[in-house]
Structures are given as structure tokens and as C-alpha cells.
Design an enzyme around this catalytic site. Structure first.
Site, mmCIF file in Angstrom:
data_model
loop_
_atom_site.group_PDB
_atom_site.id
_atom_site.type_symbol
_atom_site.label_atom_id
_atom_site.label_comp_id
_atom_site.label_asym_id
_atom_site.label_seq_id
_atom_site.Cartn_x
_atom_site.Cartn_y
_atom_site.Cartn_z
ATOM 1 N N LYS A 1 8.160 2.268 -7.986
ATOM 2 C CA LYS A 1 7.889 1.416 -6.832
ATOM 3 C C LYS A 1 7.832 -0.029 -7.319
ATOM 4 O O LYS A 1 7.261 -0.307 -8.383
ATOM 5 C CB LYS A 1 6.541 1.820 -6.209
ATOM 6 C CG LYS A 1 6.157 1.034 -4.966
ATOM 7 C CD LYS A 1 4.815 1.507 -4.407
ATOM 8 C CE LYS A 1 4.450 0.809 -3.102
ATOM 9 N NZ LYS A 1 3.152 1.291 -2.552
ATOM 10 N N SER B 1 3.281 2.721 2.281
ATOM 11 C CA SER B 1 4.194 1.699 1.810
ATOM 12 C C SER B 1 5.141 2.171 0.715
ATOM 13 O O SER B 1 6.127 1.489 0.439
ATOM 14 C CB SER B 1 3.394 0.499 1.293
ATOM 15 O OG SER B 1 2.615 0.879 0.175
ATOM 16 N N SER C 1 -0.683 5.210 1.001
ATOM 17 C CA SER C 1 0.719 4.894 0.724
ATOM 18 C C SER C 1 1.477 5.834 -0.206
ATOM 19 O O SER C 1 2.695 5.686 -0.343
ATOM 20 C CB SER C 1 0.834 3.470 0.194
ATOM 21 O OG SER C 1 0.768 2.575 1.270
HETATM 22 N N1 GLN Z 1 -0.947 1.800 5.742
HETATM 23 C C1 GLN Z 1 -2.049 1.271 5.011
HETATM 24 C C2 GLN Z 1 -2.023 -0.243 5.084
HETATM 25 O O1 GLN Z 1 -1.181 -0.744 5.727
HETATM 26 C C3 GLN Z 1 -2.054 1.750 3.604
HETATM 27 C C4 GLN Z 1 -1.183 0.956 2.680
HETATM 28 C C5 GLN Z 1 -1.305 1.383 1.233
HETATM 29 O O2 GLN Z 1 -1.882 2.432 0.922
HETATM 30 N N2 GLN Z 1 -0.786 0.567 0.348
HETATM 31 O O3 GLN Z 1 -2.806 -0.917 4.503
#
Ligand code: GLN
Length: 501
Positions: free
Chosen positions: A80, A155, A179
Site C-alpha cells: 500500500k 482505504s 481499512s
Molecule cells: N473509513 C475509515 C476512515 O475513513 C477508516 C480508514 C482507515 O482505516 N484508514 O477513516
């Protein structure tokens, strides 16, 4: 076999490499061609064929000399683009870091390199890992391999899509509020977020430091175990890294439970079902698949117990205060001086900051910086940030109450299957969809997403559904063990999206 190499997971490839049925160079070539052929998915931000082939040849040479570094030696993966790397640009999918080159590798990247993995490239994600759809990438959205009109989740959407499309057998991801788990669920692959402190955050571009954790995404629990093994361990460069011994995760998944039989591998396992995870608001497609998976777990010997996480709904405001608060502080370093994009035209220093940050950050990142700055400001701090911190502790305590009655907790990962790209314009509605992943994040507990079935309803038929498993601190091995037993009895994790088999 060679044309179907991408069908093999990490464990299968490790075996094939060990038996010299394939070389890492052949495998790397095959997957690089696949990455190029499926570029329209948007999963990769960059690749480096020469470098990958060089790493592959080195791995082959080590194996030939009897100096292989173990199971992962020569296995191609991708990272990532939240992990900094010396070999590739590190951008967090943000214009702010366009073209940025790190002088060092993230700890997790260095560990996986040390285990001999070949890096094919960097994977797309939501900008600075803020989001759950991958639509917030400043480069391009990622498409779901099961239906290219839909989001892969986020994400770590590039990671999940690349694994689902069989471009790589495994990838790294990060999970701050879901994420790793949510894109794994929406893309039909397996992912685990370990206990906070298990993997070093050194070199992970920071979003919300008290929540950020690295985790692997792969097709099976067994493959996740192999990756997590290599990614875990204490690191003095991360002040919250834990001095916790790392068990042999790959061995743990095969170790029989006391009193278990091969037909009932989960004998004696108590799985807690928080009633707040099974109420209104979960789509019929999701609850049907989750219920069927739980019935399967019962057939495998598990006992289902009713438990409660009474502050589940509060985890949304709590997370969306704490995470932006930390983000507003973490992202202050991108000032156009030490880090990040600098506006070409500007007046004095303040104007330079303002223009550089306005141009460099996308809309969602700006929204979070503003929310975070607000909740931390004088006069609001006590009302928002401090309250959220107190509730965070209560949410963690609720889990300990549950774990006095059960060994693992299960529920859905996300309330719905993957939606179409562009169909959600209300940020708050988007935040609400994180309801089932945020509690474990706030508590720092390990959580996993396991392919549990497919939607049947007319508009969503065939889209994957994930089952979430949450364990107590440092219990990743029990999560992986239960998920592996489930995967031995089911084939959801082996199914490929159409045209990608
Ligand atoms: N969807 C969550 C957010 O927008 C989690 C994102 C993440 O775990 N990086 O913060």
C-alpha cells in the site's frame, strides 16, 4: 501449471518455489504481465519490472545455493502506498507527496524484504488512508474486480483489488478504522488487522497514530498468517510498538484445539455475537451470508453466545473526533518546506503555507484537518476531544466484559456489499458505514475479515460478503485458526471474479 500461476496463494507458491516447479523470475514476469493487462482496475500506482526481476533472480540464486530465507523467499507482493519505500515513490495517493522519495524503508517493508519477498510496486489507496471507498485517491479510483462499476472498499482498496484480481498473492494494507477489514470484505479476500502495537508503525505515513496498524491482505487465513509472521515484532523506533513475543502464526492455524476432532475443529470455541451488530441497518444480503457462516461455525463445533457492545453507535462520533484530531496534528508537517508540495506562486510565508496546502490536499483530507483542528481548539477540547477519549476507554471496557463470556466475537464487517462508484456524496453517511469496524480499532483489538458468501439480491447478486472476527489482545493466532478451519470447510475464499480466474 505455469499459465495458472496467479491462482496459487502464498503457501502454494512457497511450495512450488521450494520444489523448483517454478522460479521466482518466471512468477514475477507472469504477474507483472497480469498487472499491466489489468491496469484499468486502478490497483497499482507504480511498478518497476527491472527491479522486481532483479529481486526475483536474487531469490532464485539464494534458493539454488541452499540459502533460501524461508517460505516467503521469492514470493511477489506489493505495498500500500502508505508505507514509505526507497525503491518507489511514496505518495499516500496524495498530490501533496507526488513524486516523493523516502530515504528509508518502512519497518514492515524492510521486514518483508528481509524475508525475501519481491516487490512488484505500490498500491493505490484513499488519500492519506482517509476513506472507505478509494474514491479519495488523488490519482484515480480503484475498481472492484467483482464489478468494475463498484468500489473495492478502502482505504486499502488497491491492496484488496490486486489480491482479488490475482495480480499478487498478497499485499500489505493499513487499518485505522477498518481499512484492511472493509476492503477485504467488499473485494472477497481475507485480511487481518493485528493488535495495536503488533506491527511497527515506523515508516507508515501517519493518519491517526493511536489507531494506525499495518496488516496483510491475502486470499486465505493461511496466507495472512505467513505474511503477518514476517511483519510483526518489536521496533524501538515506534514508541507504541509492543514487546510481545510473536507466535508462529502459520503453525498455530494447524494446531488442533483441545477436545477438537477433524470434523469439529472449532469444538469448544465460544463465539460472541454482539446484538448491536445484528440489528436494523444491516442489508439482507449481508445478514444472510453472515448467518450462514455462523451456522457453519456451529457445525464445526463452535458455540454461539449472545453478548452486548452497548456503545457500538457511539464509536462513530468517538472515532470521527479522535482520528481527525490526530490527523490535523500529523498532517501539519506538510507545509511545503520540510515535506510536500510547494505552491509555485505565493506571497509571504503564511501565503505559501496556505496555497501549498490548498493545492496539495484533497477535499476529504481538508475536511478532516478542519474537524480535527476544531475539536482540539480552546473551548471545544473538553466538550469533544476529552469526552471522546473517555468514551473510547468505555468502549474498550465493554469488549473486556464480552470476553468474559466468549473467546471470539463475530459479526458483519460492513452493513452492505460494495456500492457503485460515485453513488455516495454525503460524507457523514459514508462515515456511518464504518460502524462495525470502528469499535475494535478504538479498543486496539485484532480484527479479521473472512469471505463468508455472496449476495443474492437482484442488484447485487454475486458480490462478496465478509464475516468479521474480533479477538482479545494478542489473540491473532485464534482468529487465524478459526478462519482457517472455516476456510477448510468452505470455498468462498477460492472463488475468483469472472474473467480473472
Ligand atoms: N473509513 C475509515 C476512515 O475513513 C477508516 C480508514 C482507515 O482505516 N484508514 O477513516
Amino acid at each position: 501449471m505455469k499459465s495458472g500461476l496467479h491462482q496459487l496463494g502464498v503457501a502454494g507458491l512457497a511450495d512450488a518455489l521450494e520444489r523448483r516447479q517454478v522460479s521466482s523470475a518466471e512468477l514475477t514476469q507472469h504477474l507483472l504481465a497480469r498487472v499491466a493487462a489489468h491496469d484499468a482496475l486502478g490497483a497499482f500506482l507504480c511498478t518497476d519490472a527491472d527491479l522486481a526481476l532483479q529481486q526475483a533472480r536474487e531469490a532464485d540464486a539464494r534458493r539454488a545455493a541452499g540459502q533460501g530465507r524461508g517460505r516467503l523467499d521469492g514470493v511477489p507482493i506489493a505495498h500500500k502506498d502508505i508505507f514509505v519505500t526507497t525503491d518507489f515513490p511514496s505518495t499516500a495517493a496524495s498530490k501533496m507527496l507526488d513524486g516523493y522519495r523516502s530515504p528509508f524503508d518502512a519497518a514492515v517493508v524492510a521486514k518483508l524484504k528481509g524475508a525475501g519477498t519481491v516487490t512488484l510496486g505500490k498500491l493505490n489507496c484513499d488519500e492519506f488512508a482517509m476513506g472507505g471507498s478509494n474514491e479519495n485517491s488523488s490519482v484515480r479510483p480503484v475498481r472492484n474486480p467483482w464489478d468494475p462499476a463498484r468500489i473495492p472498499g478502502g482505504s486499502s482498496g488497491g491492496s484488496a483489488a490486486a489480491v482479488a484480481a490475482r495480480l499478487v498473492p498478497a499485499a500489505t494494507g493499513t487499518d485505522t478504522g477498518g481499512s484492511v477489514r472493509q476492503p477485504a470484505a467488499l473485494s472477497g479476500v481475507t485480511g487481518i488487522k493485528p493488535t495495536y502495537g503488533r506491527c511497527s508503525r515506523y515508516g507508515m505515513i501517519a493518519f491517526a497514530s493511536s489507531l494506525d496498524q499495518a496488516g496483510p491482505i491475502a486470499r486465505s487465513a493461511e496466507d495472512c498468517a505467513l505474511l503477518l509472521q514476517a511483519m510483526s515484532g518489536f521496533d524501538e523506533r515506534d514508541a507504541t510498538s509492543a514487546q510481545q513475543p510473536v507466535p508462529d502464526f502459520a503453525a498455530a492455524i494447524h494446531a488442533p484445539r483441545a477436545g477438537a476432532t477433524s470434523a469439529r475443529p472449532l469444538q469448544g470455541l465460544r463465539i460472541g455475537l454482539p446484538r448491536e451488530f445484528f440489528g436494523a441497518g444491516v442489508a439482507a444480503d449481508v445478514s444472510q451470508a453472515v448467518q450462514a457462516a455462523l451456522a457453519e461455525a456451529e457445525r464445526l463445533g463452535a458455540t454461539l453466545v449472545d453478548v452486548s457492545l452497548p456503545r457500538t453507535e457511539l464509536s462513530i462520533p468517538v472515532y470521527y473526533i479522535i482520528a481527525p484530531a490526530e490527523a490535523s496534528s500529523n498532517l501539519s508537517r506538510f507545509d511545503g518546506v520540510r515535506y510536500g508540495h510547494r505552491a509555485a506562486q505565493h506571497g509571504d510565508l503564511l501565503d505559501m503555507y496556505r496555497k501549498s496546502r490548498s493545492e496539495g490536499f484533497g477535499a476529504e483530507v481538508k475536511r478532516r484537518i478542519m474537524i480535527g483542528t476544531y475539536v482540539l481548539s480552546h473551548g471545544y477540547y473538553d466538550a469533544y476531544y476529552l469526552q471522546a477519549q473517555k468514551l473510547r476507554r468505555m468502549i474498550a471496557d465493554d469488549f473486556q466484559q464480552c470476553f468474559s463470556q466468549c473467546d471470539l466475537i463475530a459479526g458483519p464487517v460492513a452493513p452492505t456489499v460494495a456500492r457503485t462508484i460515485g453513488s455516495q456524496t454525503d460524507p457523514v453517511a459514508e462515515y456511518l458505514a464504518d460502524i462495525f469496524t470502528l469499535p475494535a480499532s478504538l479498543a486496539g483489538l485484532p480484527g479479521m475479515s473472512v469471505p463468508a458468501g455472496f449476495a443474492y439480491s437482484e442488484n447485487a447478486a454475486g458480490l462478496p460478503v465478509g464475516l468479521q472476527l474480533i479477538g482479545n489482545y494478542w489473540q491473532e493466532a485464534s482468529l487465524l485458526h478459526a478462519a482457517h478451519a472455516f476456510q477448510q470447510a468452505t470455498d468462498f475464499h477460492t472463488r475468483a471474479p469472472e474473467g480473472l480466474a
